[in-house]
Design an enzyme around this catalytic site. Sequence first.
Site, PDB file in Angstrom:
ATOM      1  N   ARG A   1       6.791   0.629 -13.191  1.00 44.69           N
ATOM      2  CA  ARG A   1       7.915   0.003 -12.506  1.00 44.69           C
ATOM      3  C   ARG A   1       9.204   0.440 -13.176  1.00 44.69           C
ATOM      4  NH1 ARG A   1       7.056  -4.963  -9.781  1.00 44.69           N
ATOM      5  NH2 ARG A   1       4.860  -4.483 -10.087  1.00 44.69           N
TER       6      ARG A   1
ATOM      7  N   SER B   1       6.854  -3.891  -5.076  1.00 49.80           N
ATOM      8  CA  SER B   1       6.364  -5.260  -4.941  1.00 49.80           C
ATOM      9  C   SER B   1       7.540  -6.199  -4.674  1.00 49.80           C
ATOM     10  CB  SER B   1       5.580  -5.665  -6.188  1.00 49.80           C
ATOM     11  OG  SER B   1       4.987  -6.932  -6.026  1.00 49.80           O
ATOM     12  N   HIS B   2       7.752  -7.196  -5.540  1.00 47.39           N
ATOM     13  CA  HIS B   2       8.826  -8.173  -5.350  1.00 47.39           C
ATOM     14  C   HIS B   2       9.974  -7.941  -6.332  1.00 47.39           C
ATOM     15  CE1 HIS B   2       6.354  -9.704  -8.586  1.00 47.39           C
ATOM     16  NE2 HIS B   2       7.369 -10.426  -8.997  1.00 47.39           N
TER      17      HIS B   2
ATOM     18  N   LYS C   1       1.385   1.569  -8.214  1.00 46.25           N
ATOM     19  CA  LYS C   1       0.144   0.900  -8.593  1.00 46.25           C
ATOM     20  C   LYS C   1      -1.017   1.865  -8.378  1.00 46.25           C
ATOM     21  CE  LYS C   1       1.736  -3.776  -7.453  1.00 46.25           C
ATOM     22  NZ  LYS C   1       1.506  -4.986  -6.625  1.00 46.25           N
TER      23      LYS C   1
ATOM     24  N   ASP D   1       4.420 -11.524  -0.320  1.00 45.87           N
ATOM     25  CA  ASP D   1       5.392 -10.819  -1.147  1.00 45.87           C
ATOM     26  C   ASP D   1       5.656  -9.437  -0.551  1.00 45.87           C
ATOM     27  OD1 ASP D   1       2.978  -9.568  -1.859  1.00 45.87           O
ATOM     28  OD2 ASP D   1       3.602  -9.287  -3.937  1.00 45.87           O
TER      29      ASP D   1
ATOM     30  N   ASP E   1       4.749  -6.360  -1.106  1.00 46.82           N
ATOM     31  CA  ASP E   1       3.700  -5.380  -0.811  1.00 46.82           C
ATOM     32  C   ASP E   1       2.394  -6.026  -0.353  1.00 46.82           C
ATOM     33  OD1 ASP E   1       3.086  -6.353  -3.410  1.00 46.82           O
ATOM     34  OD2 ASP E   1       2.042  -4.511  -3.926  1.00 46.82           O
TER      35      ASP E   1
ATOM     36  N   ASP F   1       0.157  -8.189  -1.592  1.00 47.81           N
ATOM     37  CA  ASP F   1      -1.037  -8.533  -2.371  1.00 47.81           C
ATOM     38  C   ASP F   1      -0.984  -9.961  -2.908  1.00 47.81           C
ATOM     39  OD1 ASP F   1       0.833  -8.123  -4.376  1.00 47.81           O
ATOM     40  OD2 ASP F   1      -0.228  -6.456  -5.316  1.00 47.81           O
ATOM     41  N   ARG F   2       0.048 -10.717  -2.496  1.00 41.83           N
ATOM     42  CA  ARG F   2       0.162 -12.122  -2.902  1.00 41.83           C
ATOM     43  C   ARG F   2       0.430 -12.985  -1.674  1.00 41.83           C
ATOM     44  NH1 ARG F   2       4.203 -13.459  -7.066  1.00 41.83           N
ATOM     45  NH2 ARG F   2       5.627 -12.033  -6.010  1.00 41.83           N
TER      46      ARG F   2
ATOM     47  N   HIS G   1      -1.744 -13.779  -6.704  1.00 41.76           N
ATOM     48  CA  HIS G   1      -2.784 -12.758  -6.574  1.00 41.76           C
ATOM     49  C   HIS G   1      -4.130 -13.481  -6.531  1.00 41.76           C
ATOM     50  CE1 HIS G   1      -0.270  -9.202  -7.464  1.00 41.76           C
ATOM     51  NE2 HIS G   1       0.386  -9.999  -8.282  1.00 41.76           N
TER      52      HIS G   1
END
Length: 471
Positions: free
Chosen positions: A27, A115-116, A125, A249, A251, A253-254, A336
């Site tokens: 990141r 992501s966020h 990732k 979120d 991307d 995944d949450r 997650h």
Amino acid sequence: MTADTARAAQKQTHVINPGILREYDIRGTVGDTLRDEDCYFIGRAFGTMVKRRGGKKVVVGYDGRESSPSFSANVMRGLTDCGLDVENIGLGPTPMVYFAMKTRGMDAAVVVTGSHSPLSYNGIKMAYQSGPFYGAMVQEIGKISAAGDFESGAGQMTEADVQDAYVDRMLADYQGARDLSIAWDCGNGATGEIIRRLVKKMPGKHVLLFDDIDGTFPNHHPDPTVAKNLVDLQKAVRDNGCDIGIGFDGDGDRVGAVDAEGNILWADIIMAVYAAEVLKTHPGAHIIADVKCSRVLFDEVERLGGKPVMWNTGHSLIKARALELKSPLAGELAGHICFADKYYGFDDGPYCAVRLLDILSRSGKPLSALVAHLPKMQNTPEVRFHVPAERKFKIAPEILSRLRADNAKDLSINDIDGVRVTTPDGWWLMRASNTEDVLTIRAEGFNAEGLERLKAQLVSQLAQSGIASPF
């Protein structure tokens, strides 16, 4: 490519900013610590690792941030220059890429996503077919690139559309008995198109918010673990008389949820609902949750006959532990949540939504009734604040040393990830972030007075280590 060209390519070196090599992913700041050139060499280094494990094929996707298409193209160029074949599935949520890896015979997966994170960031990732990619594996990316120790070859790139297959697989586990009214908040993140396709095939009424994928996130930040980001979802639920609201979120995944009255169900309480279902078919199974989760979840798993396991924070660490214990359900407060029951064991926000909707539809009850029996604890949100880098990992050992020296009989201390202290009033937690110069604190009491005593204990311990608490 001639042998001489291959040898010359192998000698290329590139120093990746060590600050972007995080515990669970990569990141960095776009155009500064993370650029197109970095993405090429990250792809080249990861591809080298995949190839040396015997891998041949990698699937790649990306999110809706403005820099993601270019970054993705450079990652894929690095992978093919290792001699790996790449399948490009394009724009979509991170779990769709994992799905493609699991179902299309891929050896590894790469997702370009921030992501966020704030708008100025992006990231990458990675995953192996056999499990998560994190920790020392991420650091190896930097070492390989700096040494120019690359594999070489001429792989092929193809394109594939897996969106309908992904949606159909999620719906295979939906056996809803009654139609629901559902509000969906995509937050302009990467789930937008998938949710549009999903709701076309689901019964009931659907209200979609911010399903246009826009990496500038013009409506609110895509992070369902922050209450202010759920205000639009709460309003949509109330205004439209919905049974439930679901948020994702950036991307995908949450996951987050609100009930028909707009009350937020945090991820640990959502997991309690899942656990009641999963333990019917996996009696006595290990259910894993991170140290930030409410004791309500751990107590509920035990009441249901499961084996609650408190584990380190971090989705990669949770997934690794779930593999080790063959856990059908694992997750963390950050949202997650991983199903190995009927599914593949990775964190998938849309799939988690489908499973929650399935339970709700078959129950014949409102969502609030599914959690009404759970104790109503008084708790703080997860509070994060900056500390000097050189102090970050020293504070927990200092606190542990003092607590153990005091030898208080009414304290129970868990040091698996920072310090989690349980007292007759409830518990408090202090842990250091693995990815930022940040401490996280949280407390949960049986009542308001107990919560204040817990907070005072935590504030005192931090003060003795020279840290001012935001409580």
